[in-house]
Scaffold this active site. Structure first.
Site, PDB file in Angstrom:
ATOM      1  N   HIS A  89     -22.053   9.977   5.512  1.00 34.40           N
ATOM      2  CA  HIS A  89     -20.743   9.619   5.080  1.00 34.40           C
ATOM      3  C   HIS A  89     -19.768  10.807   4.751  1.00 34.40           C
ATOM      4  O   HIS A  89     -18.527  10.542   4.758  1.00 34.40           O
ATOM      5  CB  HIS A  89     -21.034   8.979   3.631  1.00 34.40           C
ATOM      6  CG  HIS A  89     -21.747   7.561   3.597  1.00 34.40           C
ATOM      7  ND1 HIS A  89     -21.214   6.527   4.593  1.00 34.40           N
ATOM      8  CD2 HIS A  89     -22.430   6.844   3.151  1.00 34.40           C
ATOM      9  CE1 HIS A  89     -21.754   5.361   4.505  1.00 34.40           C
ATOM     10  NE2 HIS A  89     -22.692   5.531   3.538  1.00 34.40           N
ATOM     11  N   HIS A 140     -20.724   2.524   7.364  1.00 29.90           N
ATOM     12  CA  HIS A 140     -22.090   1.976   7.669  1.00 29.90           C
ATOM     13  C   HIS A 140     -21.984   1.280   9.198  1.00 29.90           C
ATOM     14  O   HIS A 140     -20.652   0.899   9.312  1.00 29.90           O
ATOM     15  CB  HIS A 140     -22.306   0.987   6.740  1.00 29.90           C
ATOM     16  CG  HIS A 140     -22.810   1.486   5.436  1.00 29.90           C
ATOM     17  ND1 HIS A 140     -22.108   1.088   4.082  1.00 29.90           N
ATOM     18  CD2 HIS A 140     -23.399   2.675   5.042  1.00 29.90           C
ATOM     19  CE1 HIS A 140     -22.637   1.587   3.411  1.00 29.90           C
ATOM     20  NE2 HIS A 140     -23.537   2.526   3.839  1.00 29.90           N
ATOM     21  N   HIS A 165     -28.017  10.134   5.635  1.00 31.86           N
ATOM     22  CA  HIS A 165     -27.207   8.931   5.548  1.00 31.86           C
ATOM     23  C   HIS A 165     -25.896   9.257   4.648  1.00 31.86           C
ATOM     24  O   HIS A 165     -24.648   9.165   5.244  1.00 31.86           O
ATOM     25  CB  HIS A 165     -28.036   7.631   5.069  1.00 31.86           C
ATOM     26  CG  HIS A 165     -27.097   6.457   4.644  1.00 31.86           C
ATOM     27  ND1 HIS A 165     -27.148   5.538   5.691  1.00 31.86           N
ATOM     28  CD2 HIS A 165     -26.309   6.049   3.867  1.00 31.86           C
ATOM     29  CE1 HIS A 165     -26.403   4.589   5.136  1.00 31.86           C
ATOM     30  NE2 HIS A 165     -25.706   4.932   3.976  1.00 31.86           N
ATOM     31  N   GLU A 166     -26.366   9.748   3.842  1.00 31.00           N
ATOM     32  CA  GLU A 166     -25.210  10.218   2.700  1.00 31.00           C
ATOM     33  C   GLU A 166     -24.428  11.315   3.370  1.00 31.00           C
ATOM     34  O   GLU A 166     -23.105  11.371   3.197  1.00 31.00           O
ATOM     35  CB  GLU A 166     -25.658  10.820   1.437  1.00 31.00           C
ATOM     36  CG  GLU A 166     -26.218   9.350   0.621  1.00 31.00           C
ATOM     37  CD  GLU A 166     -25.869   8.503   0.391  1.00 31.00           C
ATOM     38  OE1 GLU A 166     -24.483   8.374   0.404  1.00 31.00           O
ATOM     39  OE2 GLU A 166     -26.311   7.526   0.425  1.00 31.00           O
TER      40      GLU A 166
END
Ligand SMILES: *[C@@H]1O[C@H](CO)[C@@H](O)[C@H](O)[C@H]1NC(C)=O
Ligand SMILES: *[C@@H]1O[C@H](CO)[C@@H](O)[C@H](O)[C@H]1NC(C)=O
Ligand SMILES: *[C@@H]1O[C@H](CO)[C@@H](O)[C@H](O)[C@H]1NC(C)=O
Ligand SMILES: *[C@@H]1O[C@H](CO)[C@@H](O)[C@H](O)[C@H]1NC(C)=O
Ligand SMILES: *[C@@H]1O[C@H](CO)[C@@H](O)[C@H](O)[C@H]1NC(C)=O
Length: 399
Positions: free
Chosen positions: A145, A151, A141-142
């Protein structure tokens, strides 16, 4: 059964709403901008867009010797491998003008990363990963980014799929950043509740709330979705070029990381997505209910502080076949789960009732015995577990 409602919610409840909650729990992984101006990276005045991509599809990083907790390195490396195995993105520790400095900010119980390549004259950009996020899914997830993505609940189409209990305008600015819609972000793939970039749906007053009750437990997923990889591939224009003779079935597409293989929707495997991934079984439904039990022993990762879950899942796949035009009914009759959480974070069963295999289907865990119905065949059942021994007894038939 040990009912464990998401480990960071507990921490969150103890915190006041303050700047600390920037990356707000639901996912204990958040994002953070070092200053307001950086929010521009989320906007897409088309010409500038390239600025926020990593040049040459290559992300340069290093684990800071003093500030990174080396005991949490493995999930980060595994997440990099997952991403680079399905896209043209490469992660390298070769030096460059701008590198991600990986740290473990232990003053926070969540993780955060700057969005995209921050080519603003700096030589390093922030990425914090600590023991609170010990999971390859959270690392992914990071990293997504870092690759330039917001998101899923910040997409401009999110109101079709999600609602909020609270007026987000009343939130503290730092906090609200996790939820603001970024209207100009290009939408590259359809919205998927199971995106790894979607926050969990919990009782928390700020949490995004599903508009489709069957999808609630798929939110806050720690499994990289088909569309997450596709979004990266589209944005970075990763492709295998002209068809090299490889035909992908079942909505697969040539994998830019290895053009002799396809990227498949979850539940399909083999080089061309025609096969059932292993381990698993193909079962034939009858008009009478039949049962099968899946036992998934993920074991534990021993830690000083006691037993700790693995940082990735093990899987088991069923393909349940039925005659054409019959409805297949599938339910999980009994669950033996080490731990259960409202986003099936430790383990669960996805029953692919959605006729579109590219999208995440409903996920079941925590004694949810709702019967699922599918009109296609085979219906794929994907069980996953990251902690201890889970057993799911699945009943199936056709009508
Ligand atoms: C991209 O790759 C080319 C060729 O390998 C190299 O010359 C160039 O320096 C790279 N650019 C960056 C920013 O790494
Ligand atoms: C990545 O691909 C390599 C080569 O095919 C394989 O050995 C490895 O297990 C894969 N890793 C992951 C995390 O998918
Ligand atoms: C690419 O995929 C093919 C087909 O599965 C496999 O034989 C080959 O080893 C893979 N190459 C790499 C570099 O992993
Ligand atoms: C399947 O499991 C259910 C619930 O455990 C049980 O009631 C039923 O008798 C089982 N059916 C078969 C065919 O074993
Ligand atoms: C299934 O339904 C479709 C559409 O109604 C029909 O065209 C087809 O012939 C049916 N197939 C079988 C095997 O009954």
């Amino acid at each position: 059964m040990n009912l464990f409602i998401l480990f960071l919610s507990v921490i969150l409840l103890k915190e006041s709403v303050s700047e600390e909650i920037v990356a707000h729990f639901p996912t204990r992984h958040g994002l953070r901008h070092r200053n307001r101006e950086k929010r521009q990276v989320l906007l897409f005045p088309n010409k500038e867009q390239e600025l926020f991509k990593w040049p040459n599809n290559t992300v340069h990083y290093y684990f800071d010797e003093y500030e990174f907790d080396m005991s949490v390195k493995e999930p980060v490396l595994l997440a990099m491998e997952m991403i680079s195995n399905h896209t043209c993105i490469k992660f390298t520790t070769e030096p460059s003008d701008l590198v991600i400095k990986m740290i473990s900010d232990d003053s926070k119980n969540y993780c955060y990363a700057a969005i995209g390549h921050q080519g603003r004259g700096d030589t390093t950009q922030v990425f914090s990963f600590n023991a609170a996020c010990y999971s390859a899914g959270m690392a992914a997830h990071e990293l997504i980014h870092s690759l330039g993505f917001i998101h899923a609940h910040q997409r401009s189409d999110r109101d079709q799929y999600l609602k909020f209990r609270k007026d987000l305008d009343s939130l503290d600015e730092e906090y609200r950043m996790q939820y603001d819609i970024y209207k100009d972000q290009e939408i590259l793939v359809p919205y998927d509740y199971g995106s790894i970039m979607q926050y969990i749906d919990t009782a928390d007053e700020y949490a995004p709330v599903h508009k489709n009750r069957f999808m609630r437990k798929a939110m806050g997923s720690l499994i990289i979705a088909y569309y997450d990889y596709l979004m990266i591939n589209k944005y970075y224009e990763c492709s295998c070029g002209e068809n090299n003779g490889l035909k992908c079935l079942n909505d697969g597409y040539p994998n830019p990381a290895n053009c002799s293989q396809c990227n498949c929707p979850l539940g399909f495997g083999g080089d061309d997505c025609s096969q059932r991934p292993e381990p698993g079984a193909t079962l034939e439904a009858k008009e009478e209910w039949q049962n099968t039990t899946i036992a998934l022993d993920a074991g534990y990762r021993e830690e000083i502080a006691g037993k700790r879950s693995q940082f990735d899942y093990i899987y088991h796949y069923l393909w349940i076949t039925a005659p054409a035009n019959k409805t297949t009914e599938i339910r999980v009759n009994s669950f033996k789960e080490e731990k259960c959480s409202s986003n099936c974070q430790f383990g669960g069963v996805e029953i692919k009732t959605n006729p579109d295999p590219k999208l995440t289907s409903p996920r079941l865990c925590c004694d949810d015995t709702t019967t699922q119905r599918s009109l296609h065949t085979p219906t794929i059942v994907m069980a996953f577990n990251s902690e201890g021994l889970d057993e799911y007894t699945i009943s199936y038939r056709y009508k």
